[in-house]
Design an enzyme around this catalytic site. Sequence first.
Site, mmCIF file in Angstrom:
data_model
loop_
_atom_site.group_PDB
_atom_site.id
_atom_site.type_symbol
_atom_site.label_atom_id
_atom_site.label_comp_id
_atom_site.label_asym_id
_atom_site.label_seq_id
_atom_site.Cartn_x
_atom_site.Cartn_y
_atom_site.Cartn_z
ATOM 1 N N HIS A 171 -0.940 10.454 -27.872
ATOM 2 C CA HIS A 171 -1.184 9.164 -27.231
ATOM 3 C C HIS A 171 -1.991 8.236 -28.136
ATOM 4 O O HIS A 171 -1.763 7.019 -28.169
ATOM 5 C CB HIS A 171 -1.928 9.356 -25.910
ATOM 6 N N ARG A 206 -3.286 21.597 -14.573
ATOM 7 C CA ARG A 206 -2.282 20.596 -14.901
ATOM 8 C C ARG A 206 -2.582 19.922 -16.233
ATOM 9 O O ARG A 206 -1.674 19.404 -16.895
ATOM 10 C CB ARG A 206 -2.179 19.539 -13.784
ATOM 11 N N LYS A 266 7.070 22.780 -14.812
ATOM 12 C CA LYS A 266 6.176 21.679 -14.459
ATOM 13 C C LYS A 266 5.887 21.660 -12.964
ATOM 14 O O LYS A 266 4.747 21.443 -12.541
ATOM 15 C CB LYS A 266 6.768 20.341 -14.895
ATOM 16 N N HIS A 290 7.665 8.528 -27.726
ATOM 17 C CA HIS A 290 6.669 9.395 -27.095
ATOM 18 C C HIS A 290 6.871 10.861 -27.472
ATOM 19 O O HIS A 290 5.913 11.562 -27.815
ATOM 20 C CB HIS A 290 6.731 9.239 -25.570
ATOM 21 N N ARG A 322 0.813 -1.228 0.000
ATOM 22 C CA ARG A 322 0.000 0.000 0.000
ATOM 23 C C ARG A 322 0.848 1.280 0.000
ATOM 24 O O ARG A 322 0.388 2.337 0.404
ATOM 25 C CB ARG A 322 -0.976 0.017 1.176
ATOM 26 N N HIS A 332 -0.962 15.754 -26.367
ATOM 27 C CA HIS A 332 -0.969 14.367 -25.946
ATOM 28 C C HIS A 332 -2.236 13.619 -26.342
ATOM 29 O O HIS A 332 -2.210 12.392 -26.470
ATOM 30 C CB HIS A 332 -0.758 14.274 -24.434
ATOM 31 N N ASN A 373 -0.716 18.293 -20.887
ATOM 32 C CA ASN A 373 -1.046 17.283 -21.879
ATOM 33 C C ASN A 373 -1.193 17.871 -23.280
ATOM 34 O O ASN A 373 -1.740 17.202 -24.177
ATOM 35 C CB ASN A 373 -2.345 16.566 -21.493
ATOM 36 N N LYS A 428 3.303 11.413 -11.383
ATOM 37 C CA LYS A 428 2.429 10.526 -12.141
ATOM 38 C C LYS A 428 3.133 9.195 -12.376
ATOM 39 O O LYS A 428 4.286 9.163 -12.788
ATOM 40 C CB LYS A 428 2.066 11.133 -13.502
ATOM 41 N N GLU A 446 -4.513 17.027 -11.325
ATOM 42 C CA GLU A 446 -5.008 17.318 -12.672
ATOM 43 C C GLU A 446 -6.505 17.631 -12.694
ATOM 44 O O GLU A 446 -7.253 17.175 -13.552
ATOM 45 C CB GLU A 446 -4.690 16.152 -13.617
ATOM 46 N N GLU A 453 9.214 17.792 -25.405
ATOM 47 C CA GLU A 453 8.586 18.158 -24.140
ATOM 48 C C GLU A 453 9.110 19.496 -23.626
ATOM 49 O O GLU A 453 8.385 20.252 -22.984
ATOM 50 C CB GLU A 453 8.815 17.064 -23.097
#
Length: 348
Positions: free
Chosen positions: A223, A212, A198, A237, A92, A219, A216, A114, A208, A156
């Site tokens: 993606h 935030r 960032k 990527h 956990r 993206h 993206n 993330k 997000e 990026e």
Amino acid sequence: PDDVAGRTVFIVLDQHTHTVAETVQTQILQGGAVKCETLVLPGGEKGKSLAEVERILHWMLAHGLSRNSLLITIGGGVTGDVAGFCATIALRGIPYSQVPTTLLAQVDSSVGGKTGINTPQGKNLVGSFYQPEAVVIDTNTLVSLPPRQILAGYAEIAKYGLINNAPFFHWLEENGRRVCALEPDAIAHAVEQSVKAKAQIVQADEREIGQRALLNFGHTFGHALETACNYDQRLLHGEAVAIGMTMAFDLSVRMGVCAADDYARMERHLQDIGLPTRASSIDPPLRADLDHIIDIMRRDKKAKPGQMAFVLAAGIGQTYLSTEVPEDLVRAVLKDSLGSSTTGNKGR
């Protein structure tokens, strides 16, 4: 090494970072760790899988995992994402730190907490927000990277200028080639500015909920292309992000919210650096069905039921999130970018 005394340390690394890993392991053992175990992950986006998560977890459990353990990731974004996700669910949650060794990981994936893995339905659809204890960046690790990986990371970096920092984008227009050549002052400035940008956004919106999502930019398109390519090596990527940002500007111009000159300016810069800006550049070509790509985009994390979500550009350094995007324009942008490799034309 100061906080490893008496702990079991697990190092997850990618196959290209053995030298860095040996240095880190030596320091950890000298710091008084009980033991230090290492595991090598395969490279590429296909390594971000449930199978790899299971392998990492079984490995740690078999070697004395406890809540006092520390997990360290060494490598690019794939390593950080998948091993970081394991840190969030092992017992956990156990502490972890990142040592990013690619430009893309240093300026993007290692910062912000993330973690995640890919599924056949889309990229990063399984994951969590979980902050590392530390991120250690050494730009000297970049010198062994092939030029294609450097360019992928640069996409990026350019993103930060395009989303909300026009002066930084202007600096990149003048210094981008120096950044990609890893000239010490240029690469240090670019990485520092990217991490600060960032971190500032993440601090204001860690999960997000709002701004935030601007990170993206490009993206949603990018993606979807990566998923359609089945995460193979045709499209890194950062290359997908470069193409996606170009398509996002194209979409913004077609919607009447962005000047065509800004679109031309950003695309010209990416092309001058050597990044792809059209999906038609994917080699071998992506024989894509527009309906399939649209379906992937509907499953994007930012999407709402029945709506696709895009970060649009009002200009260089001016972006915003919108779910009010006509699907026919999205299809037109995709079709133009893919060129002759497009199939399917539902809804037109």
